[in-house]
Every structure is written in C-alpha cells, then in structure tokens.
Enzyme design. Structure first.
Site, PDB file in Angstrom:
ATOM      1  N   SER A  13       0.844  -1.191   0.000  1.00  0.00           N
ATOM      2  CA  SER A  13       0.000   0.000   0.000  1.00  0.00           C
ATOM      3  C   SER A  13       0.878   1.239   0.000  1.00  0.00           C
ATOM      4  O   SER A  13       1.643   1.474   0.944  1.00  0.00           O
ATOM      5  CB  SER A  13      -0.894   0.017   1.237  1.00  0.00           C
ATOM      6  OG  SER A  13      -1.421   1.320   1.403  1.00  0.00           O
ATOM      7  N   HIS A  38      -1.282  -1.247  -4.253  1.00  0.00           N
ATOM      8  CA  HIS A  38      -2.547  -0.856  -3.616  1.00  0.00           C
ATOM      9  C   HIS A  38      -2.547   0.651  -3.394  1.00  0.00           C
ATOM     10  O   HIS A  38      -1.605   1.212  -2.816  1.00  0.00           O
ATOM     11  CB  HIS A  38      -2.655  -1.605  -2.284  1.00  0.00           C
ATOM     12  CG  HIS A  38      -3.938  -1.396  -1.553  1.00  0.00           C
ATOM     13  ND1 HIS A  38      -5.104  -2.029  -1.905  1.00  0.00           N
ATOM     14  CD2 HIS A  38      -4.242  -0.634  -0.472  1.00  0.00           C
ATOM     15  CE1 HIS A  38      -6.080  -1.669  -1.070  1.00  0.00           C
ATOM     16  NE2 HIS A  38      -5.575  -0.814  -0.191  1.00  0.00           N
ATOM     17  N   ASP A  40      -4.679   3.825  -1.842  1.00  0.00           N
ATOM     18  CA  ASP A  40      -5.745   4.190  -0.901  1.00  0.00           C
ATOM     19  C   ASP A  40      -6.225   5.611  -1.154  1.00  0.00           C
ATOM     20  O   ASP A  40      -5.496   6.575  -0.907  1.00  0.00           O
ATOM     21  CB  ASP A  40      -5.213   4.067   0.535  1.00  0.00           C
ATOM     22  CG  ASP A  40      -5.016   2.622   0.939  1.00  0.00           C
ATOM     23  OD1 ASP A  40      -5.993   1.864   0.903  1.00  0.00           O
ATOM     24  OD2 ASP A  40      -3.872   2.258   1.278  1.00  0.00           O
ATOM     25  N   MET A  42      -8.720   8.516  -0.138  1.00  0.00           N
ATOM     26  CA  MET A  42      -9.497   8.935   1.043  1.00  0.00           C
ATOM     27  C   MET A  42      -9.951  10.375   0.879  1.00  0.00           C
ATOM     28  O   MET A  42      -9.210  11.217   0.362  1.00  0.00           O
ATOM     29  CB  MET A  42      -8.646   8.825   2.304  1.00  0.00           C
ATOM     30  CG  MET A  42      -8.016   7.461   2.509  1.00  0.00           C
ATOM     31  SD  MET A  42      -7.149   7.388   4.084  1.00  0.00           S
ATOM     32  CE  MET A  42      -6.380   5.772   3.952  1.00  0.00           C
ATOM     33  N   HIS A  71      -8.398   1.380  -3.922  1.00  0.00           N
ATOM     34  CA  HIS A  71      -9.315   1.202  -2.791  1.00  0.00           C
ATOM     35  C   HIS A  71      -9.956   2.548  -2.493  1.00  0.00           C
ATOM     36  O   HIS A  71      -9.297   3.452  -1.956  1.00  0.00           O
ATOM     37  CB  HIS A  71      -8.481   0.685  -1.595  1.00  0.00           C
ATOM     38  CG  HIS A  71      -9.227   0.536  -0.315  1.00  0.00           C
ATOM     39  ND1 HIS A  71      -8.613   0.248   0.890  1.00  0.00           N
ATOM     40  CD2 HIS A  71     -10.551   0.638  -0.024  1.00  0.00           C
ATOM     41  CE1 HIS A  71      -9.502   0.173   1.844  1.00  0.00           C
ATOM     42  NE2 HIS A  71     -10.688   0.426   1.330  1.00  0.00           N
ATOM     43  N   MET A  73     -12.070   4.985  -0.522  1.00  0.00           N
ATOM     44  CA  MET A  73     -12.675   5.289   0.783  1.00  0.00           C
ATOM     45  C   MET A  73     -13.257   6.694   0.672  1.00  0.00           C
ATOM     46  O   MET A  73     -12.800   7.646   1.320  1.00  0.00           O
ATOM     47  CB  MET A  73     -11.616   5.187   1.891  1.00  0.00           C
ATOM     48  CG  MET A  73     -11.210   3.744   2.180  1.00  0.00           C
ATOM     49  SD  MET A  73      -9.643   3.595   3.071  1.00  0.00           S
ATOM     50  CE  MET A  73      -8.512   3.626   1.689  1.00  0.00           C
ATOM     51  N   MET A 142     -11.259  -5.508   5.783  1.00  0.00           N
ATOM     52  CA  MET A 142     -10.443  -4.568   6.553  1.00  0.00           C
ATOM     53  C   MET A 142     -10.142  -5.184   7.913  1.00  0.00           C
ATOM     54  O   MET A 142     -11.059  -5.539   8.662  1.00  0.00           O
ATOM     55  CB  MET A 142     -11.178  -3.247   6.777  1.00  0.00           C
ATOM     56  CG  MET A 142     -11.476  -2.425   5.534  1.00  0.00           C
ATOM     57  SD  MET A 142     -10.050  -1.944   4.531  1.00  0.00           S
ATOM     58  CE  MET A 142      -8.983  -1.153   5.737  1.00  0.00           C
ATOM     59  N   GLY A 147      -8.603   4.372   7.122  1.00  0.00           N
ATOM     60  CA  GLY A 147      -8.249   5.779   7.286  1.00  0.00           C
ATOM     61  C   GLY A 147      -6.770   6.001   7.515  1.00  0.00           C
ATOM     62  O   GLY A 147      -6.237   7.022   7.105  1.00  0.00           O
ATOM     63  N   PHE A 148      -6.126   5.044   8.146  1.00  0.00           N
ATOM     64  CA  PHE A 148      -4.715   5.257   8.498  1.00  0.00           C
ATOM     65  C   PHE A 148      -3.920   3.958   8.380  1.00  0.00           C
ATOM     66  O   PHE A 148      -4.463   2.881   8.632  1.00  0.00           O
ATOM     67  CB  PHE A 148      -4.598   5.778   9.935  1.00  0.00           C
ATOM     68  CG  PHE A 148      -5.322   7.080  10.141  1.00  0.00           C
ATOM     69  CD1 PHE A 148      -4.724   8.286   9.795  1.00  0.00           C
ATOM     70  CD2 PHE A 148      -6.625   7.091  10.625  1.00  0.00           C
ATOM     71  CE1 PHE A 148      -5.399   9.487   9.950  1.00  0.00           C
ATOM     72  CE2 PHE A 148      -7.318   8.288  10.784  1.00  0.00           C
ATOM     73  CZ  PHE A 148      -6.703   9.494  10.448  1.00  0.00           C
ATOM     74  N   GLY A 149      -2.649   4.105   8.048  1.00  0.00           N
ATOM     75  CA  GLY A 149      -1.748   2.966   8.101  1.00  0.00           C
ATOM     76  C   GLY A 149      -1.209   2.805   9.518  1.00  0.00           C
ATOM     77  O   GLY A 149      -1.443   3.656  10.389  1.00  0.00           O
ATOM     78  N   GLY A 150      -0.523   1.713   9.732  1.00  0.00           N
ATOM     79  CA  GLY A 150       0.193   1.532  10.984  1.00  0.00           C
ATOM     80  C   GLY A 150      -0.646   1.179  12.189  1.00  0.00           C
ATOM     81  O   GLY A 150      -0.172   1.277  13.328  1.00  0.00           O
ATOM     82  N   ASP A 180      -6.657  -6.255   4.336  1.00  0.00           N
ATOM     83  CA  ASP A 180      -6.047  -4.920   4.370  1.00  0.00           C
ATOM     84  C   ASP A 180      -6.016  -4.384   5.796  1.00  0.00           C
ATOM     85  O   ASP A 180      -7.065  -4.142   6.401  1.00  0.00           O
ATOM     86  CB  ASP A 180      -6.870  -3.987   3.478  1.00  0.00           C
ATOM     87  CG  ASP A 180      -6.207  -2.632   3.255  1.00  0.00           C
ATOM     88  OD1 ASP A 180      -5.035  -2.472   3.622  1.00  0.00           O
ATOM     89  OD2 ASP A 180      -6.888  -1.744   2.710  1.00  0.00           O
ATOM     90  N   GLY A 181      -4.792  -4.203   6.327  1.00  0.00           N
ATOM     91  CA  GLY A 181      -4.637  -3.571   7.630  1.00  0.00           C
ATOM     92  C   GLY A 181      -3.860  -4.413   8.614  1.00  0.00           C
ATOM     93  O   GLY A 181      -4.264  -5.535   8.937  1.00  0.00           O
ATOM     94  N   GLY A 182      -2.729  -3.885   9.061  1.00  0.00           N
ATOM     95  CA  GLY A 182      -1.961  -4.571  10.096  1.00  0.00           C
ATOM     96  C   GLY A 182      -1.313  -5.863   9.649  1.00  0.00           C
ATOM     97  O   GLY A 182      -0.977  -6.710  10.482  1.00  0.00           O
ATOM     98  N   GLY A 202       1.146  -1.996   4.091  1.00  0.00           N
ATOM     99  CA  GLY A 202       1.736  -0.667   3.969  1.00  0.00           C
ATOM    100  C   GLY A 202       2.982  -0.539   4.805  1.00  0.00           C
ATOM    101  O   GLY A 202       4.108  -0.651   4.322  1.00  0.00           O
TER     102      GLY A 202
HETATM  103  C1  DX5 Z   1      -6.141   1.812   5.602  1.00  0.00           C
HETATM  104  C2  DX5 Z   1      -5.707   1.383   4.219  1.00  0.00           C
HETATM  105  C3  DX5 Z   1      -4.637   0.383   4.188  1.00  0.00           C
HETATM  106  C4  DX5 Z   1      -3.354   0.812   4.862  1.00  0.00           C
HETATM  107  C5  DX5 Z   1      -2.726  -0.386   5.452  1.00  0.00           C
HETATM  108  O1  DX5 Z   1      -7.315   2.561   5.497  1.00  0.00           O
HETATM  109  O2  DX5 Z   1      -6.814   0.851   3.516  1.00  0.00           O
HETATM  110  O3  DX5 Z   1      -4.389  -0.037   2.848  1.00  0.00           O
HETATM  111  O4  DX5 Z   1      -2.431   1.385   3.972  1.00  0.00           O
HETATM  112  O5  DX5 Z   1      -1.611   0.033   6.164  1.00  0.00           O
HETATM  113  P1  DX5 Z   1      -0.883  -0.936   7.194  1.00  0.00           P
HETATM  114  O6  DX5 Z   1      -0.352  -2.084   6.397  1.00  0.00           O
HETATM  115  O7  DX5 Z   1       0.184  -0.067   7.763  1.00  0.00           O
HETATM  116  O8  DX5 Z   1      -1.899  -1.368   8.208  1.00  0.00           O
HETATM  117 ZN    ZN Z   2      -6.428  -0.002   1.536  1.00  0.00          ZN
END
Ligand code: DX5
Ligand code: ZN
Length: 228
Positions: A13, A38, A40, A42, A71, A73, A142, A147-150, A180-182, A202
């Site tokens: 991502s 990927h 994102d 937003m 993706h 959002m 999800m 909304g956020f990475g990490g 997607d996520g974590g 990501g």
């Molecule tokens: C969150 C995004 C994800 C995000 C994942 O809303 O859809 O694609 O980039 O980031 P990580 O891998 O850091 O959880």
């Molecule tokens: Zn995503």
C-alpha cells in the site's frame, strides 16, 4: 497445488510510502517482488483522512505494469469511478456504505472494463455482500478501521475471512480475497490459513529497511504456516 499451499499475492500500500517520491517508491516495490500496487483514496468524509485522487493514479500508471488496485474510501463513490478507470486503475473497490446502490456501482465498474471489488469494514457483516457476489472480482476484508496505516491488526476478523472463503468457494468463481490492515510476517499466517489469497501491506513494507526482504518475509511466513 491447492489454494492453501499457494503463496499469496502481495500488494504493498503506497499510503506508507514517501509521498515526495512516489514514482521511485513504486519502482522499488516492483523490483522487490510486489504483485500489485494498492492505492488508498481517502476523502476526509468517509474516513478521517485525505490522500489523493485520479491525478496521482494517472501519473503512476505509465511507470509500471503492476495492476493498480484502487481502494476507494470516498462517499459518494459513483461520481468518481469513471475518472479512476480513465486514470488507469485495474481494480476499483468500494465499501457498501459509500452509496445506496452497491449492485449498480459494481455493474458500473465492470461496465468500464475494470475488476470490481467490495470492501468490508470491521463491523460490516458478510451478509451485506451475499447478493452481489456474482458481480465481485475481489472482496477485501479490513483488519483495521480504514483511514490510516500503521494500526494494529483486528483478530476478530479472522472468522469473517473464513466465512467469506466458504461463500466464495460456493460460487465456484475465483474471487480474490484480500486482507487490508496490520499485515506483517506475524499476522499473515493466520489470514492465509483463514482463506485469504492477497495480502495488502503498507507499514510492514515501506517502513522496512529492505523492501524485498519485507515482501518475501510476509509471503513466505504466510505460505509456510499454511503448508505446515
Ligand atoms: C487503511 C488502508 C490500508 C493501509 C494499510 O485505510 O486501507 O491499505 O495502507 O496500512 P498498514 O499495512 O500499515 O496497516
Ligand atoms: Zn487499503
């Protein structure tokens, strides 16, 4: 080879990349073995963060042959789907909550010649897409709130992934099941065991010192755990 023994597709991502050099970051993950990129999108309304729109997708398109996995959002999504298709997205995925007519939205994406995806938030039930599976090329779960990475992986989604695996198998169609996520080398084995076929990552890729090592670690940890 059964699905379980297959290595998953890895889709880094770009959200976690250095935004001052997106083209270089794209090239680096492609060289490091990424399968898809990927992206994102937003809007600060559907999710509490703002990223980029079709102009960035269009700028990245000529730089790679990797499928661009977009993706969305954003809400509403429908007015912008054609713009993302024209910009060069290969896959366009939407959340059911982003508009009142999911069936029509998926038809519109396919009508533009793109692969259509549906994304389930952590609280969104699998039933919400039971009657549109025939229009879905991809389903994304999800494992964080969008909304956020990490953010930390939400393990309660593993039963949802397994339920979707069963639903997909019943269709007899090769719908991609994305998570997607974590996603990390630590969380990847459980999601692959639950039936995922594509892992989006990501932070675990772009915060790593060596992208190739990071991508390989996720892919191999997942495949090894399942092969057992
Ligand atoms: C969150 C995004 C994800 C995000 C994942 O809303 O859809 O694609 O980039 O980031 P990580 O891998 O850091 O959880
Ligand atoms: Zn995503």
């Amino acid at each position: 080879m059964t699905r379980q023994n297959k290595k998953p597709l890895i889709a880094p991502s770009l959200l976690a990349a250095n935004f001052a050099k997106l083209g270089e970051e794209l090239a680096a993950v492609e060289a490091a073995g990424a399968d898809w990129l990927h992206l994102d999108v937003m809007d600060g309304h559907f999710v509490p963060n703002i990223t980029f729109g079709p102009l960035v997708v269009k700028a990245l398109r000529p730089l790679t042959n990797m499928p661009l996995d977009v993706h969305l959002m954003i809400a509403p999504a429908d007015p912008y789907i054609a713009a993302f298709a024209e910009a060069g997205a290969d896959h366009i995925s939407v959340h059911p909550e982003s508009g009142p007519h999911l069936h029509r939205t998926l038809q519109a994406i396919r009508g533009l010649g793109k692969k259509a995806g549906v994304v389930l938030n952590p609280a969104t039930p699998v039933d919400s897409i039971a009657h549109v599976l025939d229009l879905a090329d991809l389903i994304m779960v999800m494992t964080v709130n969008p909304g956020f990475g990490g953010q930390a992986f939400i393990a309660s989604q593993l039963t949802k992934i397994a339920a979707l695996r069963r639903m997909i198998d019943e269709t007899g169609r090769d719908i991609v099941l994305q998570i997607d996520g974590g996603i990390t080398a630590q969380t990847a084995p459980a999601v692959l065991a639950a039936g995922a076929t594509c892992l989006i990552a990501g932070t675990a890729v772009f915060a790593a010192p060596d992208y190739a090592v990071a991508i390989t670690a996720i892919r191999d940890a997942a495949a090894a755990a399942v092969a057992g």
